[in-house]
Design an enzyme around this catalytic site. Sequence first.
Site, PDB file in Angstrom:
ATOM      1  N   LYS A   1     -16.060  -3.459  -7.840  1.00  0.00           N
ATOM      2  CA  LYS A   1     -16.712  -2.282  -8.416  1.00  0.00           C
ATOM      3  C   LYS A   1     -17.588  -2.622  -9.608  1.00  0.00           C
ATOM      4  CE  LYS A   1     -13.944   1.379  -6.454  1.00  0.00           C
ATOM      5  NZ  LYS A   1     -12.943   2.445  -6.626  1.00  0.00           N
TER       6      LYS A   1
ATOM      7  N   ARG B   1      -6.035  -1.735  -3.320  1.00  0.00           N
ATOM      8  CA  ARG B   1      -7.055  -1.591  -2.267  1.00  0.00           C
ATOM      9  C   ARG B   1      -8.181  -2.595  -2.539  1.00  0.00           C
ATOM     10  NH1 ARG B   1     -11.780   1.081  -1.542  1.00  0.00           N
ATOM     11  NH2 ARG B   1     -12.192   1.936   0.515  1.00  0.00           N
TER      12      ARG B   1
HETATM   13  C1  8Y7 Z   1     -11.451   3.985  -3.691  1.00  0.00           C
HETATM   14  C2  8Y7 Z   1     -11.163   4.584  -2.455  1.00  0.00           C
HETATM   15  C3  8Y7 Z   1     -13.243   3.922  -2.489  1.00  0.00           C
HETATM   16  C4  8Y7 Z   1     -10.420   3.936  -4.663  1.00  0.00           C
HETATM   17  C5  8Y7 Z   1      -9.006   5.035  -3.057  1.00  0.00           C
HETATM   18  C6  8Y7 Z   1     -15.279   1.308  -3.126  1.00  0.00           C
HETATM   19  C7  8Y7 Z   1     -12.444   5.069  -0.373  1.00  0.00           C
HETATM   20  C8  8Y7 Z   1     -15.666   2.723  -3.140  1.00  0.00           C
HETATM   21  N1  8Y7 Z   1     -12.746   3.566  -3.683  1.00  0.00           N
HETATM   22  N2  8Y7 Z   1      -9.960   5.103  -2.138  1.00  0.00           N
HETATM   23  N3  8Y7 Z   1     -12.297   4.545  -1.718  1.00  0.00           N
HETATM   24  N4  8Y7 Z   1      -9.216   4.469  -4.292  1.00  0.00           N
HETATM   25  N5  8Y7 Z   1      -7.780   5.538  -2.812  1.00  0.00           N
HETATM   26  O1  8Y7 Z   1     -15.866   0.582  -3.975  1.00  0.00           O
HETATM   27  O2  8Y7 Z   1     -10.569   3.471  -5.792  1.00  0.00           O
HETATM   28  O3  8Y7 Z   1     -14.466   0.838  -2.328  1.00  0.00           O
HETATM   29  S1  8Y7 Z   1     -14.879   3.704  -1.901  1.00  0.00           S
END
Ligand code: 8Y7
Length: 283
Positions: free
Chosen positions: A227, A261
Amino acid sequence: MTANSSSLMCGRHRLDLSYPRVMGILNVTPDSFSDGGRHVALDDALRHAERMLSEGAAIIDVGGESTRPGAASISSQEELERVASVVEVLVRELDALVSVDTSSPEVMRESAALGAGMINDVRALEREGALAAAVGSGLPVCLMHRQGEPRDMQQAPRYDVPIEEAVAEFLAERVAACEAAGLRRDRLLLDPGFGFGKTVEHNLRLLNRLECLADLELPLLVGMSRKSMIGKVLDRPVEERLPGGLALTALSVERGARILRVHDVAPSVDAVNMTWAVLEEGC
Ligand code: 8Y7
């Protein structure tokens, strides 16, 4: 086997959360910012998921709608077409624990029917019909904090109270709404939503105070992989953010995160397990 506070029933899978686990990101959007479009083809998606599982991912998070800052929204139909075939093949071919990154009730329903094991909603079930769809699915749900919509959320994020209070308050309110709608508390996970309507300073403070979210006594999921908070602090382009991301991963485990994640599964699993060894064995 009965579920207890350190395990989560995810459809046919029981997810042991007595130690921190890694969720591998599988984007099926043509415009995902860091691996744009490369995993759209079903076969590529299958191979990528297989690799992440072999590297130690416990969950594969399949997303068909780009939620990166500035992204345009797409129709549920388009999202469903992108996601359904991938969910189906990962369940059938790999028996994977698949999480579906969606805010759409239709996508939640269809994915659950295809054997998905978790719902990951960056809009915390606020979209019309989403709460009912989630209840009906019987699946656990990750509720994430955000301010604004992807289109405009990074324009000028500001909060009237300290960020960790704003996030905790929002998540507590969503937990109450879920319980009122019949979603059992032991099916919920919480996520502070790094980068979703937050400045770098907000993100850093939120990570440092992640323990403020522990009061709600639900498993915490965090996502900081690649990020822009890493890019901004270290002045690194997206392909050079892994070392910074691993530092954040270690720190979030220390601060109580139970699901990480990430895009880069193998190094993240090592970072998580090394950190956990110190916390568990090093007392
Ligand atoms: C997150 C996410 C994204 C996060 C959860 C990226 C779908 C942007 N970020 N879901 N999703 N937490 N739970 O950089 O921080 O992956 S999308």
